[in-house]
Design a protein around this motif. Structure first.
Motif, short mmCIF file in Angstrom:
data_model
loop_
_atom_site.label_atom_id
_atom_site.label_comp_id
_atom_site.label_asym_id
_atom_site.label_seq_id
_atom_site.Cartn_x
_atom_site.Cartn_y
_atom_site.Cartn_z
N LYS A 57 0.83 -1.21 0.00
CA LYS A 57 0.00 0.00 0.00
C LYS A 57 0.86 1.26 0.00
O LYS A 57 0.58 2.23 0.69
CB LYS A 57 -0.95 0.00 1.19
N GLY A 58 1.97 1.23 -0.74
CA GLY A 58 2.85 2.39 -0.87
C GLY A 58 3.82 2.56 0.28
O GLY A 58 4.56 3.54 0.31
N VAL A 59 3.86 1.62 1.23
CA VAL A 59 4.73 1.76 2.40
C VAL A 59 5.85 0.72 2.32
O VAL A 59 5.61 -0.48 2.21
CB VAL A 59 3.95 1.56 3.72
N LEU A 60 7.08 1.21 2.38
CA LEU A 60 8.26 0.35 2.41
C LEU A 60 8.81 0.39 3.84
O LEU A 60 9.13 1.45 4.35
CB LEU A 60 9.31 0.85 1.42
N THR A 61 8.87 -0.78 4.49
CA THR A 61 9.23 -0.84 5.90
C THR A 61 10.58 -1.51 6.09
O THR A 61 10.86 -2.55 5.50
CB THR A 61 8.16 -1.63 6.69
N TYR A 62 11.40 -0.90 6.93
CA TYR A 62 12.70 -1.44 7.32
C TYR A 62 12.73 -1.58 8.85
O TYR A 62 11.99 -0.90 9.56
CB TYR A 62 13.84 -0.48 6.93
N THR A 63 13.65 -2.44 9.33
CA THR A 63 13.91 -2.55 10.76
C THR A 63 15.39 -2.32 10.97
O THR A 63 16.23 -2.92 10.28
CB THR A 63 13.52 -3.94 11.29
N LEU A 64 15.74 -1.46 11.92
CA LEU A 64 17.14 -1.20 12.25
C LEU A 64 17.58 -2.22 13.29
O LEU A 64 17.05 -2.26 14.40
CB LEU A 64 17.32 0.22 12.79
N LEU A 65 18.52 -3.08 12.89
CA LEU A 65 18.99 -4.17 13.74
C LEU A 65 20.48 -4.02 14.02
O LEU A 65 21.23 -3.49 13.19
CB LEU A 65 18.75 -5.52 13.08
N ALA A 66 20.91 -4.52 15.19
CA ALA A 66 22.32 -4.56 15.53
C ALA A 66 22.56 -5.71 16.50
O ALA A 66 21.68 -6.07 17.27
CB ALA A 66 22.75 -3.24 16.17
N VAL A 67 23.74 -6.27 16.42
CA VAL A 67 24.12 -7.29 17.40
C VAL A 67 24.60 -6.55 18.63
O VAL A 67 25.54 -5.76 18.57
CB VAL A 67 25.23 -8.21 16.84
#
Length: 168
Positions: A113-123
């Motif tokens: 629906k026009g939304v591109l989602t990312y998640t910021l991850l780190a060890v």
């Protein structure tokens, strides 16, 4: 004049001695000898080519142990030639975070629906002290091409405690 003649005489004798050293074992270029053609059978294994199971490229995939970053502080989308760079800055819960990634939640970077989602991850290894926020800042970025951005209206980045988004 006598010095010059002496130096010239020594240089000449040294140069003529090189002809004898050329074929001797003193010359490092002769240590391994010349190359030769050898027939190989299909069963013979080339020792210079590693076996596939021992190859660096064919190792078992390692699972990523990253967890969402605690707080997100800034989200910037910077236009560049051929697309855009999504840059996110966050503050980890403790010092010592590494292997920071901006992982897409959408399959094949196709927006929902026009939304591109990312998640910021780190060890984030246990046992590190918290320290000031400035020492816990981490940054990650992802490049999106113009074709990938064509149907995107909103870019959203999710953290553990906060979500940031930017709209066109």
């Amino acid at each position: 004049m006598k010095k010059t003649l002496g130096i010239l005489l020594v240089a000449t004798l040294t140069l003529t001695a090189c002809g004898r050293v050329r074929d001797s074992a003193i010359n490092p270029f002769n240590w391994f000898g010349g190359s030769e053609t050898v027939e190989t059978s299909e069963e013979e294994v080339n020792p210079l080519i590693p076996v596939k199971k021992d190859s660096i490229l064919n190792r078992e995939p390692v699972t990523y142990r990253g967890t969402p970053v605690a707080d997100l502080t800034t989200l910037k989308i910077e236009r560049v030639a051929g697309g855009a760079i999504v840059r996110v800055k966050g503050v980890a819960s403790s010092q010592g975070s590494f292997d920071v990634r901006l992982e897409p939640e959408n399959e094949d970077l196709i927006p929902v629906k026009g939304v591109l989602t990312y998640t910021l991850l780190a060890v984030q290894p246990p046992g590190f002290r918290q320290g000031p926020a400035r020492s816990r800042e981490i940054t990650a970025a992802a490049f999106l091409t113009n074709q990938q951005l064509a149907s995107v209206r909103t870019i959203r980045v999710v953290g553990a405690n906060k979500t940031l988004q930017s709209r066109r």
